[in-house]
Design a protein around this motif. Structure first.
Motif, PDB file in Angstrom:
ATOM      1  N   VAL A   1       0.797  -1.331   0.122  1.00  0.00           N
ATOM      2  CA  VAL A   1       0.137   0.041  -0.041  1.00  0.00           C
ATOM      3  C   VAL A   1       0.766   1.325   0.023  1.00  0.00           C
ATOM      4  N   ILE A   2       1.896   1.253   0.783  1.00  0.00           N
ATOM      5  CA  ILE A   2       2.851   2.324   0.786  1.00  0.00           C
ATOM      6  C   ILE A   2       3.499   2.551  -0.564  1.00  0.00           C
ATOM      7  N   LEU A   3       3.848   1.410  -1.196  1.00  0.00           N
ATOM      8  CA  LEU A   3       4.503   1.516  -2.432  1.00  0.00           C
ATOM      9  C   LEU A   3       3.433   2.124  -3.482  1.00  0.00           C
ATOM     10  N   VAL A   4       2.243   1.936  -3.656  1.00  0.00           N
ATOM     11  CA  VAL A   4       1.350   2.217  -4.316  1.00  0.00           C
ATOM     12  C   VAL A   4       1.151   3.680  -4.191  1.00  0.00           C
ATOM     13  N   ILE A   5       0.841   4.096  -2.768  1.00  0.00           N
ATOM     14  CA  ILE A   5       0.651   5.486  -2.505  1.00  0.00           C
ATOM     15  C   ILE A   5       1.998   6.522  -3.223  1.00  0.00           C
ATOM     16  N   TYR A   6       3.128   6.122  -2.800  1.00  0.00           N
ATOM     17  CA  TYR A   6       4.201   6.843  -3.313  1.00  0.00           C
ATOM     18  C   TYR A   6       4.689   6.841  -4.624  1.00  0.00           C
ATOM     19  N   SER A   7       4.083   5.727  -5.495  1.00  0.00           N
ATOM     20  CA  SER A   7       3.862   5.825  -6.802  1.00  0.00           C
ATOM     21  C   SER A   7       3.348   7.225  -7.406  1.00  0.00           C
ATOM     22  N   PHE A   8       2.559   7.766  -6.652  1.00  0.00           N
ATOM     23  CA  PHE A   8       1.912   9.160  -7.007  1.00  0.00           C
ATOM     24  C   PHE A   8       2.463  10.201  -6.405  1.00  0.00           C
ATOM     25  N   ASN A   9       3.748   9.934  -5.959  1.00  0.00           N
ATOM     26  CA  ASN A   9       4.479  11.247  -5.126  1.00  0.00           C
ATOM     27  C   ASN A   9       4.900  12.029  -6.287  1.00  0.00           C
ATOM     28  N   GLU A  10       4.729  13.435  -6.162  1.00  0.00           N
ATOM     29  CA  GLU A  10       5.220  14.644  -6.905  1.00  0.00           C
ATOM     30  C   GLU A  10       6.887  14.589  -6.814  1.00  0.00           C
ATOM     31  N   SER A  11       7.479  14.367  -5.627  1.00  0.00           N
ATOM     32  CA  SER A  11       8.717  14.274  -5.262  1.00  0.00           C
ATOM     33  C   SER A  11       9.663  13.369  -5.938  1.00  0.00           C
ATOM     34  N   LYS A  12      10.847  13.505  -6.280  1.00  0.00           N
ATOM     35  CA  LYS A  12      11.947  12.501  -6.675  1.00  0.00           C
ATOM     36  C   LYS A  12      12.377  11.622  -5.479  1.00  0.00           C
ATOM     37  N   LEU A  13      12.002  12.178  -4.155  1.00  0.00           N
ATOM     38  CA  LEU A  13      12.578  11.269  -2.929  1.00  0.00           C
ATOM     39  C   LEU A  13      11.243  10.716  -2.619  1.00  0.00           C
TER      40      LEU A  13
ATOM     41  N   TRP B   1       6.915  13.089   1.053  1.00  0.00           N
ATOM     42  CA  TRP B   1       5.568  13.318   0.357  1.00  0.00           C
ATOM     43  C   TRP B   1       5.243  14.723  -0.172  1.00  0.00           C
ATOM     44  N   ALA B   2       5.260  14.929  -1.359  1.00  0.00           N
ATOM     45  CA  ALA B   2       5.355  16.512  -1.913  1.00  0.00           C
ATOM     46  C   ALA B   2       4.094  16.737  -2.779  1.00  0.00           C
ATOM     47  N   GLY B   3       3.038  15.987  -2.797  1.00  0.00           N
ATOM     48  CA  GLY B   3       1.623  16.065  -3.367  1.00  0.00           C
ATOM     49  C   GLY B   3       1.540  14.847  -4.508  1.00  0.00           C
ATOM     50  N   PHE B   4       0.075  15.050  -4.848  1.00  0.00           N
ATOM     51  CA  PHE B   4      -0.253  14.121  -5.802  1.00  0.00           C
ATOM     52  C   PHE B   4       0.390  14.098  -7.197  1.00  0.00           C
ATOM     53  N   SER B   5       0.482  13.325  -7.876  1.00  0.00           N
ATOM     54  CA  SER B   5       0.871  13.499  -9.403  1.00  0.00           C
ATOM     55  C   SER B   5       1.230  11.985  -9.874  1.00  0.00           C
ATOM     56  N   THR B   6       1.005  12.033 -11.393  1.00  0.00           N
ATOM     57  CA  THR B   6       0.982  10.822 -12.171  1.00  0.00           C
ATOM     58  C   THR B   6       2.121  10.978 -13.148  1.00  0.00           C
ATOM     59  N   LYS B   7       3.063  11.896 -12.776  1.00  0.00           N
ATOM     60  CA  LYS B   7       4.236  12.105 -13.974  1.00  0.00           C
ATOM     61  C   LYS B   7       5.015  10.991 -14.104  1.00  0.00           C
ATOM     62  N   TRP B   8       5.289  10.105 -12.942  1.00  0.00           N
ATOM     63  CA  TRP B   8       6.103   9.256 -12.991  1.00  0.00           C
ATOM     64  C   TRP B   8       5.765   8.077 -13.886  1.00  0.00           C
ATOM     65  N   TYR B   9       4.267   7.843 -14.126  1.00  0.00           N
ATOM     66  CA  TYR B   9       4.105   6.702 -14.986  1.00  0.00           C
ATOM     67  C   TYR B   9       4.390   7.298 -16.503  1.00  0.00           C
ATOM     68  N   GLY B  10       4.187   8.417 -16.694  1.00  0.00           N
ATOM     69  CA  GLY B  10       4.634   9.237 -18.073  1.00  0.00           C
ATOM     70  C   GLY B  10       6.025   9.066 -18.129  1.00  0.00           C
TER      71      GLY B  10
END
Length: 270
Positions: free
Chosen positions: A24-36, A40-49
């Protein structure tokens, strides 16, 4: 119906938490804005792109899917035949040796299996690549298919097959028209299990893969050694989603087959 005791409830809760909270933690942080990955730096889907533009990961994923499909298909064919021979042919010369060779990969350490296959491929001069990984994965996953199909054949009513033979069907027609449809859920489950094992394998693939064929687990392991990136979190989330869909699909197929068989039995009885 027995009620769960407080001890059982606590045990189940702790067990499921230990298994699934990291996912669950892994899935949550896959939508993390930050590189770290731990900040947590906000919701984002950019890493999927970013993942969809990573050629190395995409090539490894394509190799993994091809290997899993072909190895699981071959393993299902061989495992089903092996299970049929062990269950239906009774005692024959060499049966103990045959069953031992079928089930040996279940208890054999993966390192030993991978090393022995590597030495085999080197001795026969076979270049390591997709073919060697398929052969290796077929070798260790065939036994799992055999176990699943054997468990279904043991409970199969052999009189149905004998009735088909009495009505003029050949042994192959009796197997294809009577036995195979009934054991189909077990065969499908065995294929899905072999497919999942192939997708997940790292140790055996690391011995049998060559520079021209890198599977996804090998690529992820190599990348993690340099630090976990959000792209790996996104990739892992996709893999979890695929496996979840596969498990749910297998469960629905199994329930549908059981319900269909129960309806046919009620119609026959009525």
């Amino acid at each position: 119906m027995n009620k769960l005791s407080p001890f059982n409830v606590v045990s189940l809760t702790l067990g499921f938490a230990f298994l699934y909270i990291p996912m669950v933690i892994l899935v949550i942080y896959s939508f993390n804005e930050s590189k770290l990955v731990t900040v947590w730096a906000g919701f984002s889907t950019k890493w999927y792109g970013e993942l969809l533009q990573n050629e190395a990961f995409l090539d490894a994923a394509w190799v993994t899917i091809r290997v899993a499909f072909f190895s699981s298909t071959i393993a299902t064919l061989l495992g089903t035949m092996a299970a049929y021979v062990l269950v239906r042919r009774g005692r024959f010369l060499g049966r103990t040796l045959f069953s031992g060779m079928i089930y040996a990969p279940l208890v054999m350490p993966e390192v030993i299996t991978g090393l022995s296959l590597l030495l085999l491929f080197i001795s026969i001069g076979l270049d390591r690549g997709v073919l060697t990984i398929v052969l290796a994965h077929t070798t260790f996953s065939m036994c799992y298919v055999s176990v699943v199909v054997s468990s279904r054949l043991v409970t199969f009513d052999q009189s149905l097959e004998e009735a088909a033979l009495d009505l003029g069907a050949s042994p192959w027609e009796a197997f294809r028209l009577v036995t195979l449809p009934i054991i189909a859920p077990a065969v499908i489950s065995g294929w899905l299990l072999a497919f999942t094992l192939s997708l997940d394998d790292l140790v055996i693939a690391s011995f049998t893969a060559g520079p021209s064929a890198t599977t996804l687990p090998i690529k992820i392991f190599s990348s993690v050694r340099l630090g976990v990136s959000p792209e790996i979190n996104a990739l892992s989330t996709i893999i979890i989603a695929i496996v979840t869909v596969g498990v749910i699909s297998a469960s629905l197929i199994s329930k549908h087959q059981i319900s269909k068989r129960e309806r046919e039995e009620r119609m026959a009885a009525g």
